[in-house]
Design an enzyme around this catalytic site. Structure first.
Site, short mmCIF file in Angstrom:
data_model
loop_
_atom_site.label_atom_id
_atom_site.label_comp_id
_atom_site.label_asym_id
_atom_site.label_seq_id
_atom_site.Cartn_x
_atom_site.Cartn_y
_atom_site.Cartn_z
N TYR A 152 0.86 -1.19 0.00
CA TYR A 152 0.00 0.00 0.00
C TYR A 152 0.89 1.23 0.00
O TYR A 152 1.85 1.30 0.76
CB TYR A 152 -0.89 0.00 1.25
CG TYR A 152 -1.74 1.24 1.41
CD1 TYR A 152 -2.80 1.51 0.56
CD2 TYR A 152 -1.47 2.17 2.42
CE1 TYR A 152 -3.59 2.64 0.71
CE2 TYR A 152 -2.25 3.31 2.59
CZ TYR A 152 -3.31 3.55 1.72
OH TYR A 152 -4.08 4.67 1.88
N LYS A 167 4.72 9.27 8.62
CA LYS A 167 4.51 8.69 9.94
C LYS A 167 5.52 9.18 11.01
O LYS A 167 5.36 10.28 11.50
CB LYS A 167 4.45 7.16 9.82
CG LYS A 167 3.23 6.77 8.95
CD LYS A 167 2.84 5.35 8.91
CE LYS A 167 1.48 5.24 8.21
NZ LYS A 167 1.44 4.38 7.04
N ASP A 185 9.38 2.86 -0.53
CA ASP A 185 8.36 3.56 0.24
C ASP A 185 8.59 3.21 1.71
O ASP A 185 8.17 2.16 2.19
CB ASP A 185 6.96 3.14 -0.23
CG ASP A 185 5.87 3.83 0.58
OD1 ASP A 185 6.21 4.59 1.51
OD2 ASP A 185 4.68 3.59 0.29
C1 PLP Z 1 0.75 4.86 5.72
C2 PLP Z 1 1.45 4.59 4.46
C3 PLP Z 1 1.31 5.42 3.33
C4 PLP Z 1 0.33 6.55 3.28
O1 PLP Z 1 0.62 7.56 4.20
P1 PLP Z 1 -0.58 8.57 4.61
O2 PLP Z 1 0.11 9.56 5.50
O3 PLP Z 1 -1.62 7.75 5.28
O4 PLP Z 1 -1.08 9.19 3.35
C5 PLP Z 1 2.10 5.17 2.23
N1 PLP Z 1 2.96 4.13 2.21
C6 PLP Z 1 3.12 3.31 3.26
C7 PLP Z 1 4.10 2.20 3.19
C8 PLP Z 1 2.35 3.49 4.41
O5 PLP Z 1 2.47 2.64 5.42
#
Ligand code: PLP
Length: 431
Positions: free
Chosen positions: A147, A270, A242
Site C-alpha cells: 500500500y 509517519k 516507500d
Molecule cells: C501509511 C502509508 C502510506 C500513506 O501515508 P498517509 O500519510 O496515510 O497518506 C504510504 N505508504 C506506506 C508504506 C504506508 O504505510
C-alpha cells in the site's frame, strides 16, 4: 481489566456516522474487518490510550506508526509549543525546513535532496511523478499487497500471484490512471526478471515497501531486493523505497540501512512527523533536480514544511539520535514474538509470526507468509475473535489481519507480560 463496556463510544460512533462516511476519517479506523464499535479515544499517555468510557488500553498502533516514543513525549510537546508561539504557518521559507532536510539526509544518506509534503500519500504520488519526469517513461511496477497511500495510479487490485496489467481496485479511479501500472507478486525475482525483459525500457519506477506492513508484516528475501536493485540499474528504472512506515522504525536509516540497499528515491511519513501531518520524498540529486522550481516537474503545498510539524519532526529525530531506541525495540519485539508463539503452541493454534524489529503480525495460518497470496490464506474470522479477546482485555491491536502492530520504545516489560497473558487467554477462547 475488563474494557468491554463502550457505551459512550457507541453513542459517539452513531453520531459521527450521521455526518462522516462510516463515522471515520480514514477507513482503517473503522472496525469493518473485525466487526463491532471502535473505541473513541480521549487521551494518550506514553504506551497507553484512554477511551471516552474510561477504559485504558496498551497501544500497539501508535497512531499507525508515528509514536516511536509513545504519546505526549515531553520533548515533542515542547517543540510544538515553542513553534506555535511564534506562528502556526508562514507560507514562506524557514530555518527549520533546512534543518529538517539536513537531518533527513544525514540519517538516510540516499536522500541527497528532500522535499517535505503533508502525508505519505503525497510523498508517493510526488515521487512517482518525479520518476516519470526524470525518465520520460510512464510505466510503474508495484507489488500485490503493498500500500502506498490512496494515489490513483497505485490503487491497483492485486492479481493474486499473477503477472497482470493493473486494473483499478476502487471505483472513481479511471482505467487510464492505472493503465501504466504493472502489479507483480512480492518476493518473486523470477516474475521481476520476466517483467523487465518484456518492458524494462518502458518502466519509470519500481515502488515497494522494503518490509511490508500493509498486508500484515511480510519480510523481503535478500535475493528479491538485490535483484530489484540490479534490474533497475540495468534498465535505468528508478527504484523507490516507500519507507513511510519503515523509515526511522527499523533503524535510524530505515529498511535501506538494515538491508544495505541504496534506493534512488525514498518516501517518508509517519514517524517523521511525530504525530503531526508530514511526509517527505527525496533521493539522488540528479533526479531531484527535476523538481520545480529548479526543474519542470511541478509539485507544491500551501502547508508543506509547516513550522509546528518541522519542530515536532526535528525533536523526534533528536530523540532517536540521543536514545538509539533500536536495541530496546528489538528486545521488546522478540519478547512479544516468543510469547505469542508460546501462547499459540500451548493452546494448539496454528499461527505464523512475521517480525522485523518493532513491526509484527500474527497470521492465523499454518503456512509461511511471504506474499499476498499466502497472507490471504489466513483465517480472518479467527483473527477477529482473537482481536476482540485482546481488546476486551485492554490490548489495542490493529483491527485487521492485514496490518502490522507497532511497539514503542517506552513499552515496559510489564506491558509485554500483561499483553502476553491476555493473548494466551484470547487464544484459549478460540477453541
Ligand atoms: C501509511 C502509508 C502510506 C500513506 O501515508 P498517509 O500519510 O496515510 O497518506 C504510504 N505508504 C506506506 C508504506 C504506508 O504505510
Amino acid at each position: 481489566m475488563d474494557t468491554s463496556v463502550r457505551t459512550e463510544s457507541e453513542r459517539l460512533f452513531k453520531r459521527a456516522a450521521q455526518r462522516i462516511p462510516g463515522g471515520v476519517n480514514s477507513p482503517a479506523r473503522a472496525f469493518g474487518a473485525v466487526g463491532g464499535t471502535p473505541p473513541f479515544m480521549k487521551r494518550g499517555d506514553g504506551a497507553y490510550l484512554y477511551d471516552v468510557d474510561g477504559n485504558r488500553f496498551i497501544d500497539y498502533i501508535g497512531s499507525w506508526g508515528p509514536h516511536l516514543f509513545g504519546h505526549r513525549h515531553p520533548m515533542i510537546l515542547q517543540a510544538i509549543q515553542g513553534a506555535m508561539e511564534v506562528g502556526t504557518s508562514f507560507g514562506a521559507p524557514t530555518e527549520a525546513e533546512a534543518e529538517m532536510a539536513e537531518r533527513v539526509a544525514e540519517m538516510v544518506p540516499s536522500m541527497e535532496r528532500v522535499r517535505m509534503v503533508n502525508s505519505g500519500t503525497e510523498a508517493t504520488m510526488s515521487a512517482i511523478r518525479v520518476a516519470r519526469g526524470f525518465t520520460g517513461r510512464s510505466g510503474i511496477v508495484k507489488f500485490a499487497g503493498c500500500y502506498h497511500g490512496h494515489v490513483d495510479s497505485l490503487l491497483v487490485a492485486a492479481g493474486s500471484g499473477a503477472l497482470t496489467l493493473g486494473c483499478p481496485s476502487s471505483p472513481g479511479v479511471p482505467a487510464g490512471a492505472t493503465a501504466d501500472t504493472l502489479v507483480l507478486p512480492y518476493n518473486d525475482p523470477q516474475k521481476l526478471r520476466e517483467a523487465f525483459a518484456a518492458s524494462g525500457h518502458l518502466l519509470a519506477a519500481v515502488i515497494l515497501e522494503p518490509v511490508v506492513g500493509n498486508m500484515g508484516c511480510v519480510v523481503p528475501t535478500p535475493d528479491f531486493l538485490s535483484e530489484l536493485r540490479r534490474l533497475c540499474d540495468l534498465h535505468g528504472t528508478v527504484l523507490i523505497f516507500d519507507e513511510v512506515m519503515t523509515g526511522f522504525r527499523l533503524s535510524a536509516g530505515g529498511a535501506q540501512q538494515l538491508f544495505g540497499i541504496r534506493p534512488d528515491m525514498t518516501t517518508l511519513g509517519k514517524i517523521l512527523g511525530a504525530g503531526l501531518p508530514v511526509g517527505a520524498y527525496g533521493g539522488r540529486a540528479d533526479i531531484m533536480q527535476h523538481v520545480s522550481p529548479v526543474g519542470r516537474v511541478y509539485q507544491a503545498g500551501t502547508l508543506s514544511g509547516n513550522p509546528m510539524a518541522m519542530a515536532a519532526g526535528i525533536a523526534m529525530l533528536d530523540l532517536i539520535r540521543q536514545h538509539n531506541p533500536y536495541p530496546r525495540l528489538e528486545q521488546l519485539g522478540a519478547m512479544l514474538e516468543h510469547g505469542f508463539r508460546h501462547a499459540a503452541t500451548a493452546t494448539n493454534q496454528p499461527i505464523q509470526i512475521n517480525r522485523v524489529g518493532s513491526m509484527l503480525t500474527v497470521f492465523f495460518t499454518a503456512q509461511p507468509v511471504h506474499d499476498l497470496a499466502t497472507a490471504s490464506a489466513s483465517d480472518t474470522g479467527k483473527f477477529s475473535r482473537w482481536f476482540h479477546g485482546l481488546l476486551n482485555r485492554g490490548i489495542y491491536l490493529p483491527c485487521s489481519q492485514f496490518e502490522a502492530m507497532f511497539i514503542s520504545a517506552i513499552h515496559s516489560d510489564a506491558d509485554i507480560a500483561h499483553t502476553l497473558s491476555a493473548a494466551q487467554q484470547a487464544f484459549a477462547d478460540l477453541k
